[in-house]
Enzyme design. Structure first.
Site, PDB file in Angstrom:
ATOM      1  N   GLU A  82       0.998  -1.281   0.127  1.00  0.00           N
ATOM      2  CA  GLU A  82       0.121   0.017  -0.064  1.00  0.00           C
ATOM      3  C   GLU A  82       0.866   1.118  -0.038  1.00  0.00           C
ATOM      4  O   GLU A  82       2.085   1.312   0.591  1.00  0.00           O
ATOM      5  CB  GLU A  82      -1.026  -0.050   1.400  1.00  0.00           C
ATOM      6  CG  GLU A  82      -2.022   0.861   1.368  1.00  0.00           C
ATOM      7  CD  GLU A  82      -2.938   0.367   2.355  1.00  0.00           C
ATOM      8  OE1 GLU A  82      -4.122  -0.249   2.215  1.00  0.00           O
ATOM      9  OE2 GLU A  82      -2.665   0.593   3.446  1.00  0.00           O
ATOM     10  N   LYS A 128       2.511   4.551   1.139  1.00  0.00           N
ATOM     11  CA  LYS A 128       2.706   5.136   2.479  1.00  0.00           C
ATOM     12  C   LYS A 128       2.669   6.586   2.050  1.00  0.00           C
ATOM     13  O   LYS A 128       3.562   7.079   1.461  1.00  0.00           O
ATOM     14  CB  LYS A 128       4.165   4.808   3.047  1.00  0.00           C
ATOM     15  CG  LYS A 128       4.301   5.395   4.301  1.00  0.00           C
ATOM     16  CD  LYS A 128       5.612   4.996   5.068  1.00  0.00           C
ATOM     17  CE  LYS A 128       5.624   5.212   6.750  1.00  0.00           C
ATOM     18  NZ  LYS A 128       5.184   6.686   6.843  1.00  0.00           N
ATOM     19  N   ARG A 136      -1.772  10.793  10.236  1.00  0.00           N
ATOM     20  CA  ARG A 136      -2.685   9.683  10.626  1.00  0.00           C
ATOM     21  C   ARG A 136      -3.993  10.266  11.464  1.00  0.00           C
ATOM     22  O   ARG A 136      -3.974  10.895  12.332  1.00  0.00           O
ATOM     23  CB  ARG A 136      -1.962   8.570  11.631  1.00  0.00           C
ATOM     24  CG  ARG A 136      -2.729   7.453  11.686  1.00  0.00           C
ATOM     25  CD  ARG A 136      -1.891   6.244  12.232  1.00  0.00           C
ATOM     26  NE  ARG A 136      -2.566   4.855  12.304  1.00  0.00           N
ATOM     27  CZ  ARG A 136      -1.631   3.840  12.587  1.00  0.00           C
ATOM     28  NH1 ARG A 136      -0.371   4.069  12.493  1.00  0.00           N
ATOM     29  NH2 ARG A 136      -2.153   2.808  12.622  1.00  0.00           N
ATOM     30  N   ARG A 147      -3.007  10.227  15.920  1.00  0.00           N
ATOM     31  CA  ARG A 147      -2.394   8.824  16.530  1.00  0.00           C
ATOM     32  C   ARG A 147      -2.057   9.281  18.076  1.00  0.00           C
ATOM     33  O   ARG A 147      -2.007   8.313  18.827  1.00  0.00           O
ATOM     34  CB  ARG A 147      -1.308   8.547  15.903  1.00  0.00           C
ATOM     35  CG  ARG A 147      -0.099   9.175  15.983  1.00  0.00           C
ATOM     36  CD  ARG A 147       0.933   8.740  15.033  1.00  0.00           C
ATOM     37  NE  ARG A 147       1.818   7.734  15.523  1.00  0.00           N
ATOM     38  CZ  ARG A 147       2.958   7.118  14.926  1.00  0.00           C
ATOM     39  NH1 ARG A 147       3.034   7.319  13.712  1.00  0.00           N
ATOM     40  NH2 ARG A 147       3.693   6.368  15.663  1.00  0.00           N
ATOM     41  N   GLU A 195      -5.131   8.193   6.576  1.00  0.00           N
ATOM     42  CA  GLU A 195      -3.950   9.167   6.538  1.00  0.00           C
ATOM     43  C   GLU A 195      -4.495  10.708   5.749  1.00  0.00           C
ATOM     44  O   GLU A 195      -5.113  10.301   4.637  1.00  0.00           O
ATOM     45  CB  GLU A 195      -2.606   8.892   5.902  1.00  0.00           C
ATOM     46  CG  GLU A 195      -1.493   9.843   6.082  1.00  0.00           C
ATOM     47  CD  GLU A 195      -0.599   9.322   7.277  1.00  0.00           C
ATOM     48  OE1 GLU A 195      -1.098   8.584   8.267  1.00  0.00           O
ATOM     49  OE2 GLU A 195       0.535  10.048   7.432  1.00  0.00           O
ATOM     50  N   PHE A 215      -7.222   3.459   5.356  1.00  0.00           N
ATOM     51  CA  PHE A 215      -6.575   2.143   5.301  1.00  0.00           C
ATOM     52  C   PHE A 215      -7.150   1.042   6.356  1.00  0.00           C
ATOM     53  O   PHE A 215      -6.546  -0.157   6.364  1.00  0.00           O
ATOM     54  CB  PHE A 215      -5.172   2.330   5.338  1.00  0.00           C
ATOM     55  CG  PHE A 215      -4.636   3.161   6.306  1.00  0.00           C
ATOM     56  CD1 PHE A 215      -4.579   2.537   7.622  1.00  0.00           C
ATOM     57  CD2 PHE A 215      -3.839   4.216   6.182  1.00  0.00           C
ATOM     58  CE1 PHE A 215      -4.040   3.363   8.626  1.00  0.00           C
ATOM     59  CE2 PHE A 215      -3.501   5.008   7.230  1.00  0.00           C
ATOM     60  CZ  PHE A 215      -3.359   4.433   8.438  1.00  0.00           C
ATOM     61  N   ARG A 228       3.290  -2.487  18.432  1.00  0.00           N
ATOM     62  CA  ARG A 228       4.043  -2.800  17.205  1.00  0.00           C
ATOM     63  C   ARG A 228       4.395  -4.244  17.118  1.00  0.00           C
ATOM     64  O   ARG A 228       5.134  -4.824  17.693  1.00  0.00           O
ATOM     65  CB  ARG A 228       5.492  -2.077  17.440  1.00  0.00           C
ATOM     66  CG  ARG A 228       6.170  -1.617  16.177  1.00  0.00           C
ATOM     67  CD  ARG A 228       7.658  -1.001  16.754  1.00  0.00           C
ATOM     68  NE  ARG A 228       7.173   0.399  17.420  1.00  0.00           N
ATOM     69  CZ  ARG A 228       6.971   1.549  16.507  1.00  0.00           C
ATOM     70  NH1 ARG A 228       6.958   1.435  15.322  1.00  0.00           N
ATOM     71  NH2 ARG A 228       6.807   2.702  17.237  1.00  0.00           N
ATOM     72  N   LYS A 273       7.027  -0.481   7.313  1.00  0.00           N
ATOM     73  CA  LYS A 273       7.015   0.560   6.399  1.00  0.00           C
ATOM     74  C   LYS A 273       8.477   0.641   5.578  1.00  0.00           C
ATOM     75  O   LYS A 273       9.510   0.043   6.232  1.00  0.00           O
ATOM     76  CB  LYS A 273       7.029   1.868   7.251  1.00  0.00           C
ATOM     77  CG  LYS A 273       7.925   2.085   8.428  1.00  0.00           C
ATOM     78  CD  LYS A 273       7.522   3.278   9.127  1.00  0.00           C
ATOM     79  CE  LYS A 273       8.495   2.977  10.321  1.00  0.00           C
ATOM     80  NZ  LYS A 273       8.153   3.860  11.419  1.00  0.00           N
TER      81      LYS A 273
END
Ligand code: AMP
Length: 563
Positions: A254, A256, A261, A276, A306, A347, A425, A431
């Site tokens: 996808e 970036k 965000r 975020r 985003e 997303f 995470r 990314k």
């Protein structure tokens, strides 16, 4: 509960470096607390009066606090300022002022946790004319009833820097231990519930009243932002595929985007937006709100995406910095929306019509997302992506190249089979960005840190060389990437070069050369080079280089053009 008892625990927490001991002290206080007290103690242990999802800015600057200390103690402003400068902590200066106060309060009432908490919470409501004076008066009233130690912590709480080294993990472990059985399962449940609600008082109450299963059963609440899932990085598409794939199934590549965000909550006509970091930005983005209201075919939902700014004249993307001014903007919001209109690239879909999708696979969440979006609408659309077979990464490589060619930041690779993990995470998405070549720059100014790095020049201004003007031009400031030892060595190297001191700010002779990495170069009115390094990180000191070797403004310009 007396505020003095809480202060005593702050002191003990501050006095130990051991996280275990800190946790034990917090736990011992929570254990004896009633549910109502938990509501106050949990934020106060983090130096706040609101749960994490609320802004909680008390609107009291250090200048106002200084006035409040003067008013409460009768000690003069210059005296307090001197103590502040010497100790680097206005809380300590307040403690000293109370100790030395000219006016001894005759009828001091004892502070309770409740009186401090309520007074500070009231500050959140003060608005408009006279509100500054009301803030000063309220803080002064607390301080006039405070002993020196209480004053220290009242001031630190007011300023939002409690500085006793309690992280979210400490609170999590203390709740798991006192409200549940302290097992790994209990700790995980507390963490999950927190990442979902950002509300430790709610988590502790649920844990105390009903236990682990109910923590697991907590749901997304509309208009209460949840923590977002975080991305790891990979150096290239091949490494990324290896790290993210858990089966032979398809992966998602996808675009970036380089924007902000955003988490969007919709309930009927009401739409609210959060960053975020859980800041509410509904007011700053009326255009986004309107787009969601008009073009998302769901009564209630939580979306993630985003927002990216573009130039309405040329259609070109605007740098992140310009978009970020929209977040800070409090006035002329409509004008800002016209100057920098935005596109929302969605997303993820986290809940719909009251049903949480967190446990569903990304594949399913994306299919549901597609079903609520208007395919004709371009100002709010799904992020550009392809599903591809990990054995044949060509489509991902091509998308990466397309993303960069279109001026976007890079590529995301996502596992399609996995659930959403708030606040974690977990390697479900990665990314990939081109890294920029490091630059050699010289330090021109610095600022002494407060807190753990007190006495060290923790913030350094960096400059490149302008050979034509025979001058240095600043390109940003650095505050990360060095270890404590490296920072101490840099401070030692810079201190003999100081030519001017203004409070904690110093100017130095430009002699210390550093190699720094950064994510990108932005055009910026802030620095006299006209550019700013985004997220600069210290790599090493280049004692082998002299200032004549520092990279030139021309090189910065070239790198800026190339990115
Ligand atoms: P970083 O800020 O470098 O850690 O990269 C992660 C950030 O990239 C996320 O927090 C999002 O703000 C942003 N981002 C841009 N495009 C996407 C996308 N397609 N999926 C997820 N995050 C994205």
């Amino acid at each position: 509960m007396q505020y003095a008892d809480l202060v005593e625990s702050y002191r003990r927490i501050d006095a130990t470096a051991s996280t275990d001991e800190k946790t034990a002290i917090v736990a011992s206080v929570l254990e004896d607390a009633t549910i109502d007290e938990l509501e106050m103690l949990l934020p106060l242990f983090r130096g706040k009066v609101t749960p994490a999802y609320e802004q909680g800015d008390l609107g009291v600057s250090s200048t106002l606090t200084l006035e409040a200390i003067c008013k409460a103690t009768g000690v003069s402003e210059p005296e307090i300022e001197t103590a502040w400068r010497e100790t680097g902590d206005l809380g300590t200066a307040a403690a000293e002022a109370v100790e030395n106060q000219a006016q001894q309060t005759l009828f001091a009432t004892e502070l309770t946790v409740e009186s401090v908490f309520e007074t500070l919470r009231d500050l959140l409501e003060y608005e408009g004319e006279g509100s500054q004076q009301r803030r000063i008066d309220a803080v002064a009233k607390l301080l006039s009833n405070a002993d020196p130690e209480e004053a220290r912590y009242v001031v630190r709480t007011v300023l939002g820097h409690l500085r006793i080294g309690i992280g979210e993990g400490t609170i999590r472990d203390a709740i798991a231990r006192t409200e549940l059985d302290g097992s790994d399962e209990a700790t995980d449940a507390v963490e999950y519930a927190y990442q979902l609600t950002n509300d430790y008082p709610l988590v502790a109450r649920t844990a105390r009243e009903t236990g682990v299963d109910d923590l697991r059963a907590l749901e997304i609440d509309l208009f209460r932002p949840l923590q977002v899932m975080l991305a790891d990085s990979a150096a290239n598409v091949e490494d990324g595929i290896e790290a993210v794939a858990t089966s032979d199934g398809s992966l998602l590549a996808e675009y970036k985007y380089d924007g902000v965000r955003i988490q969007l909550h919709k309930d009927g006509d009401e739409v609210r937006a959060f960053t975020r970091r859980l800041e509410e930005v509904t007011e700053q983005f009326p255009d986004v709100v309107e787009n969601v209201r008009m073009h998302v075919a769901a009564d209630s939902c939580v979306l993630e995406g985003e927002i990216v700014g573009y130039d309405p004249g040329t259609g070109d993307l605007t740098p992140f910095q310009e978009l970020s001014t929209r977040i800070k903007r409090k006035h002329d919001i409509e004008a800002a929306a016209e100057e920098t209109p935005v596109i929302v690239y969605l997303f993820d879909l986290l809940s719909i019509e009251g049903e949480s999708l967190l446990e569903r696979s990304l594949d399913e969440r994306l299919a549901r997302l597609d079903s609520v979006l208007d395919p004709e609408e371009w100002a709010i659309e799904p992020a550009q992506h392809v599903r591809f077979d990990p054995a044949d990464p060509e489509p991902a490589r091509k998308l990466y190249a397309d993303a960069l060619a279109a001026g976007h930041e890079g590529l995301m690779l996502k596992n399609l089979e996995v659930p959403y993990q708030p606040g974690r995470r977990v390697g479900y998405m990665l990314k990939i960005k081109p890294t920029m070549e490091p630059l050699d720059v010289v330090v021109t100014r610095g600022k002494y840190s407060e807190g753990r790095r007190k006495g060290k020049l923790g913030r350094l201004y960096l400059a490149c060389r302008d050979p034509e003007a025979d001058e240095f031009r600043e390109v940003g400031r650095l505050a990360t990437g060095y270890t404590d030892e490296q920072l101490a060595a840099l401070t030692d190297a810079l201190e003999p070069l100081i030519t001017e001191t203004d409070g904690r700010d110093v100017t130095v002779r430009p002699e210390v050369v550093l190699e720094v990495e950064y994510e990108e170069i932005q055009s910026s009115p802030t620095y006299d080079s006209g550019y700013a390094l985004r997220f600069p990180r210290f790599v090493r000191r280049r004692e082998d280089l002299s200032v004549a070797d520092v990279d030139t403004l021309e090189r910065v310009e070239t790198l800026f053009e190339q990115q």
